[in-house]
Design a protein around this motif. Structure first.
Motif, PDB file in Angstrom:
ATOM      1  N   ASP A 417      28.714  70.254  59.983  1.00 37.11           N
ATOM      2  CA  ASP A 417      28.973  71.642  60.183  1.00 37.11           C
ATOM      3  C   ASP A 417      28.572  72.366  58.892  1.00 37.11           C
ATOM      4  O   ASP A 417      28.794  71.834  57.924  1.00 37.11           O
ATOM      5  CB  ASP A 417      30.245  71.698  60.650  1.00 37.11           C
ATOM      6  N   PRO A 418      28.148  73.491  58.808  1.00 42.69           N
ATOM      7  CA  PRO A 418      27.847  74.286  57.887  1.00 42.69           C
ATOM      8  C   PRO A 418      29.173  74.819  57.107  1.00 42.69           C
ATOM      9  O   PRO A 418      30.147  74.800  57.502  1.00 42.69           O
ATOM     10  CB  PRO A 418      27.186  75.666  58.341  1.00 42.69           C
ATOM     11  N   GLU A 419      29.005  75.064  55.791  1.00 39.19           N
ATOM     12  CA  GLU A 419      29.974  75.304  54.766  1.00 39.19           C
ATOM     13  C   GLU A 419      30.409  76.981  55.229  1.00 39.19           C
ATOM     14  O   GLU A 419      29.491  77.731  55.425  1.00 39.19           O
ATOM     15  CB  GLU A 419      29.662  75.295  53.389  1.00 39.19           C
ATOM     16  N   VAL A 420      31.584  77.103  55.379  1.00 38.58           N
ATOM     17  CA  VAL A 420      32.142  78.647  55.868  1.00 38.58           C
ATOM     18  C   VAL A 420      32.705  79.276  54.421  1.00 38.58           C
ATOM     19  O   VAL A 420      33.581  78.679  53.928  1.00 38.58           O
ATOM     20  CB  VAL A 420      33.012  78.622  56.774  1.00 38.58           C
ATOM     21  N   VAL A 421      32.125  80.318  53.881  1.00 41.38           N
ATOM     22  CA  VAL A 421      32.825  80.869  52.919  1.00 41.38           C
ATOM     23  C   VAL A 421      33.151  82.449  53.406  1.00 41.38           C
ATOM     24  O   VAL A 421      32.504  83.079  54.130  1.00 41.38           O
ATOM     25  CB  VAL A 421      31.752  80.974  51.691  1.00 41.38           C
ATOM     26  N   VAL A 422      34.332  82.951  52.584  1.00 43.20           N
ATOM     27  CA  VAL A 422      34.737  84.289  52.988  1.00 43.20           C
ATOM     28  C   VAL A 422      34.475  85.275  51.618  1.00 43.20           C
ATOM     29  O   VAL A 422      34.587  84.816  50.502  1.00 43.20           O
ATOM     30  CB  VAL A 422      36.081  84.367  53.166  1.00 43.20           C
ATOM     31  N   LYS A 423      33.693  86.255  52.030  1.00 41.05           N
ATOM     32  CA  LYS A 423      33.534  87.218  50.823  1.00 41.05           C
ATOM     33  C   LYS A 423      33.777  88.765  50.954  1.00 41.05           C
ATOM     34  O   LYS A 423      34.000  89.142  52.362  1.00 41.05           O
ATOM     35  CB  LYS A 423      31.942  87.298  50.443  1.00 41.05           C
ATOM     36  N   ARG A 445      15.371  80.815  57.437  1.00 41.63           N
ATOM     37  CA  ARG A 445      15.597  82.012  58.268  1.00 41.63           C
ATOM     38  C   ARG A 445      17.225  82.558  58.204  1.00 41.63           C
ATOM     39  O   ARG A 445      17.955  81.716  57.984  1.00 41.63           O
ATOM     40  CB  ARG A 445      15.010  81.809  59.716  1.00 41.63           C
ATOM     41  N   VAL A 446      17.524  83.735  58.457  1.00 40.07           N
ATOM     42  CA  VAL A 446      18.920  84.194  58.421  1.00 40.07           C
ATOM     43  C   VAL A 446      19.070  84.909  59.885  1.00 40.07           C
ATOM     44  O   VAL A 446      18.365  85.654  60.413  1.00 40.07           O
ATOM     45  CB  VAL A 446      19.240  85.218  57.305  1.00 40.07           C
ATOM     46  N   LEU A 447      20.375  84.635  60.404  1.00 40.83           N
ATOM     47  CA  LEU A 447      20.874  85.431  61.492  1.00 40.83           C
ATOM     48  C   LEU A 447      22.362  86.115  60.913  1.00 40.83           C
ATOM     49  O   LEU A 447      22.924  85.763  60.132  1.00 40.83           O
ATOM     50  CB  LEU A 447      21.517  84.298  62.608  1.00 40.83           C
ATOM     51  N   GLU A 511      15.226  76.384  61.701  1.00 40.02           N
ATOM     52  CA  GLU A 511      14.965  77.130  60.308  1.00 40.02           C
ATOM     53  C   GLU A 511      16.080  77.898  60.053  1.00 40.02           C
ATOM     54  O   GLU A 511      15.810  78.392  58.634  1.00 40.02           O
ATOM     55  CB  GLU A 511      13.643  78.000  60.648  1.00 40.02           C
ATOM     56  N   VAL A 512      17.047  78.262  60.714  1.00 38.38           N
ATOM     57  CA  VAL A 512      18.020  78.988  60.294  1.00 38.38           C
ATOM     58  C   VAL A 512      19.181  78.302  59.256  1.00 38.38           C
ATOM     59  O   VAL A 512      19.583  77.294  59.980  1.00 38.38           O
ATOM     60  CB  VAL A 512      18.984  79.732  61.425  1.00 38.38           C
ATOM     61  N   SER A 513      19.207  78.876  57.843  1.00 32.36           N
ATOM     62  CA  SER A 513      19.978  78.112  57.286  1.00 32.36           C
ATOM     63  C   SER A 513      21.294  78.955  56.627  1.00 32.36           C
ATOM     64  O   SER A 513      22.054  78.402  56.065  1.00 32.36           O
ATOM     65  CB  SER A 513      19.308  77.728  55.920  1.00 32.36           C
ATOM     66  N   LEU A 514      21.073  80.421  57.215  1.00 31.88           N
ATOM     67  CA  LEU A 514      22.413  80.975  56.887  1.00 31.88           C
ATOM     68  C   LEU A 514      22.769  81.888  57.974  1.00 31.88           C
ATOM     69  O   LEU A 514      21.999  82.500  58.826  1.00 31.88           O
ATOM     70  CB  LEU A 514      21.919  82.116  55.783  1.00 31.88           C
ATOM     71  N   GLY A 545      22.568  74.238  55.884  1.00 37.87           N
ATOM     72  CA  GLY A 545      23.566  75.742  56.578  1.00 37.87           C
ATOM     73  C   GLY A 545      24.602  76.227  55.841  1.00 37.87           C
ATOM     74  O   GLY A 545      25.368  75.436  55.355  1.00 37.87           O
ATOM     75  N   LYS A 546      24.724  77.429  56.138  1.00 40.77           N
ATOM     76  CA  LYS A 546      25.888  77.878  55.461  1.00 40.77           C
ATOM     77  C   LYS A 546      26.242  79.289  56.198  1.00 40.77           C
ATOM     78  O   LYS A 546      25.424  79.982  56.816  1.00 40.77           O
ATOM     79  CB  LYS A 546      25.335  78.532  54.049  1.00 40.77           C
ATOM     80  N   VAL A 547      27.638  79.271  56.278  1.00 39.33           N
ATOM     81  CA  VAL A 547      28.097  80.610  57.093  1.00 39.33           C
ATOM     82  C   VAL A 547      28.996  81.576  56.160  1.00 39.33           C
ATOM     83  O   VAL A 547      29.959  80.983  55.353  1.00 39.33           O
ATOM     84  CB  VAL A 547      29.018  80.055  58.226  1.00 39.33           C
TER      85      VAL A 547
END
Length: 677
Positions: A417-423, A445-447, A511-514, A545-547
């Motif tokens: 699962d992608p890492e989830v960070v809060v900003k 790519r980015v969503l 292709e989506v990494s973010l 993958g990152k969120v």
């Protein structure tokens, strides 16, 4: 009895074996509720298939929309090629329900366009359930809506056996009674034709026809034939013809039902008159008398489902027969994406009743129309033995009621699962711009999910001004344009896709990494824990993958999302380390869907022309008109085959080609290339 046989090269991997064992044991013990908590890409459909094979029980798989139902249908057809895998969804291409708007004194008549292929698939689903024990039906929530009684349906079958004597007139009368019509010129589904000693019947639920050959009154031979060429496909000893519609009522029962309908009409007319509602009293009488006359003469009338309580002899308030009624007593139910499907099943009844109330209050329908309704959720549960909730984000109902929860967190690819960070919110746009630039450098790519359509459009304009190749996607974008947008994102025509809610489910983009969620602390449906976890899953196909959740407040949904994702990552990383697995980004071909479908369909056109031409050349003579007519029939059959397999793009192309053939009488059939023998 036929057995379920799973045909696949896949083997259970990761935590699939444990999930399969837990679910199999739980259902064997008679447990009512169990949950399969499976992350995106973990092979939940394969697990369901293994459970079905282990238990050897018929299964009903319900999804919350036609698209996902179609995907599941294809997968189960692949897994169980030797068993009956059927598809049961609403058969309307267009549906405007009957309704009345008192404020405008506007009555809206029921208007619908029935998709003949979907109607055929529905009929075949119920036929398979009656004839076989090895049936899997993939359905939408259409499964909980009223259907004709299975007992009446079975009672009206026409059975023919080789060597037995029959009255020809009696057979034809029975066929008409079960909604087949005689047609000697256009032999299509739900029709029959008689030519000398031959009786051809085209069942409403099959692609092949039945030919019955008589000698005097005796059935001499029964064949399964090609409806176009009459070529014999199989010789049979007996055949069973099922009704062409689900709402079929025996004559004796119909006469009793009409008596009950008349009595209710007179009672309702009396009530209206006592209330001084003369118009309503006249309306209910004239409309009901017309329907009664149609039922007596034809056995059917528009809106016949509104009389289902009388036709089936049910008590007031009782539930109608549904697809569930056709299953044997012991079967399994899988509710796919249960966090959406369960609320949908629960909500169907209320909307239906609100619409019918005005029709009944103003004399358009009898009060018994209330009993033509979808099942209450409690009735749905009562009519099932074992239910498996399937979701990556099971809701409170599933968690609280499930005796066991089988987790399936390990992906066969080793992806985590992608890492989830809060900003922070204050600088979300500027920070997002920097994050996007980093991804663009490495061709990823980015969503981005925004709160509103307007915000997604404005953010897209801003990104374009900053030199970012970007597009937006929301519900106002047409279906085919959506396909093209997704394809272009994967190809790298642009790098960033911004949407609202369409990014939660159904997008498979390696292709989506973010994935970035703007205004993540605006608690609500679009920012619930279910939505956040589902959205995060869009970045689970790429090893980078990152969120990013942009928020100033850590809401309960954000807290659960971060903690649950961290828990899953820990388990996935430990498994990979233990088994020496190095995760790899999924490699998936980028296919231009529309061009591919068009090309394959065009090949079918050329093949059909070549095949027909060779056929006619063997006869030493043929005319252009004969060639064109035969080609048209061949392509029509191929079009229906595509539609049945849910390959709608190919079917649509053939439909357009056939329309062009019809539109120009002078149009030449394309010349077929010479081919080797």
């Amino acid at each position: 009895m036929e057995k379920f046989k799973l045909v696949t090269t896949f083997k259970p991997e990761g935590d699939q074996p444990e999930a399969i064992r837990v679910l199999t044991d739980s259902i064997q013990k008679g447990t009512k509720f169990q949950t399969l908590l499976g992350v995106t890409g973990s092979g939940k459909t394969f697990t369901m298939a293994k459970v079905i094979e282990n238990l050897q029980k018929p299964a009903l798989v319900i999804s919350h929309n036609k698209t996902l139902s179609a995907q599941l249908y294809r997968e189960f057809k692949t897994f169980f090629p030797e068993n009956a895998v059927e598809y049961f969804v609403s058969y309307y291409d267009y549906y405007q329900p009957e309704s009345y708007i008192p404020q405008k004194d506007m009555y809206i008549e029921k208007d619908a366009s029935i998709n003949e292929e979907l109607d055929q698939l529905r009929l075949r689903a119920t036929t398979s359930l009656i004839e076989r024990q090895d049936a899997i039906v993939v359905a939408s929530v259409s499964a909980i809506y009223g259907l004709g009684s299975p007992d009446d349906y079975k009672e009206q079958i026409v059975m023919l056996e080789k060597g037995k004597d029959y009255s020809s007139d009696e057979i034809l009368e029975k066929l008409v009674r079960i909604q087949y019509s005689r047609n000697n010129t256009d032999f299509v589904r739900a029709t029959f034709r008689q030519r000398g000693e031959y009786l051809d019947i085209f069942p409403a639920y099959e692609n092949e026809a039945i030919r019955v050959e008589f000698f005097d009154r005796t059935v001499e031979n029964i064949y399964r034939i090609d409806p176009l060429t009459t070529e014999v496909r199989q010789k049979l000893d007996r055949t069973v013809i099922y009704p062409a519609k689900h709402f079929i009522t025996p004559r004796s029962q119909l006469e009793r039902a009409i008596g009950a309908i008349k009595a209710e009409m007179e009672e309702q007319e009396k009530i209206f008159k006592e209330q001084g509602k003369v118009v309503e009293a006249h309306r209910i009488r004239t409309r009901t008398l017309y329907d009664m006359e149609m039922l007596m003469e034809m056995g059917y009338c528009p809106g016949v489902e509104n009389y289902s309580r009388h036709l089936s002899g049910r008590l007031p308030g009782s539930s109608a027969a549904t697809l569930l009624s056709y299953f044997p007593k012991d079967f399994i139910v899988f509710l796919d994406e249960s966090h959406v499907t369960v609320p949908q099943i629960k909500g169907m009844y209320r909307g239906d009743r609100a619409r019918k109330k005005n029709l009944i209050d103003f004399g358009f329908r009898l009060p018994s129309a209330y009993d033509n309704r979808p099942l209450f959720f409690e009735e749905f549960v009562e009519q099932t033995n074992s239910i498996v909730f399937v979701s990556a984000t099971p809701a409170d109902f599933e968690r609280q009621n499930s005796t066991v929860v089988a987790e399936q967190l390990i992906r066969p690819t080793g992806l985590i699962d992608p890492e989830v960070v809060v900003k922070p919110l204050g600088t979300q746009v500027q920070d997002l711009l920097l994050e996007i630039e980093e991804r663009v450098k490495v061709k990823e790519r980015v969503l981005v999910t925004a709160l509103t359509k307007k915000m997604s459009e404005e953010l897209t304009d801003f990104m374009i001004q900053k030199g970012i190749k970007c597009k937006y996607l929301h519900s106002e974008i047409e279906t085919f344009e959506r396909v093209e947008i997704i394809r272009d994102l994967r190809k790298g025509v642009f790098d960033v896709l911004i949407g609202v809610n369409l990014l939660r489910e159904g997008l498979d983009l390696p292709e989506v990494s973010l994935v970035a969620v703007l205004d993540a602390d605006k608690e609500g449906f679009l920012r619930s824990q279910t939505s956040l976890i589902q959205t995060s899953g869009r970045a689970a196909r790429n090893i980078n993958g990152k969120v990013i959740l942009y928020a100033d407040t850590i809401t309960e949904s954000i807290r659960i999302t971060v903690e649950e994702t961290a828990r899953r990552r820990e388990k996935q990383l430990a498994y990979n380390k233990e088994h020496g697995i190095t995760p790899q980004t999924i490699r998936k071909d980028i296919v231009d869907i529309l061009e591919r479908e068009k090309k394959e369909a065009l090949n079918e056109v050329e093949e059909a022309v070549f095949s027909v031409k060779k056929d006619l050349e063997k006869k030493m003579k043929y005319s252009d008109a004969e060639l064109k007519k035969t080609v048209r029939k061949q392509l029509e059959r191929k079009m229906f085959e595509y539609a049945e397999r849910l390959e709608f793009e190919k079917a649509a192309y053939l439909r357009d080609y056939l329309s062009q053939m019809e539109g120009s009488a002078a149009e030449e059939v394309p010349e077929a290339e010479e081919k080797d023998e």
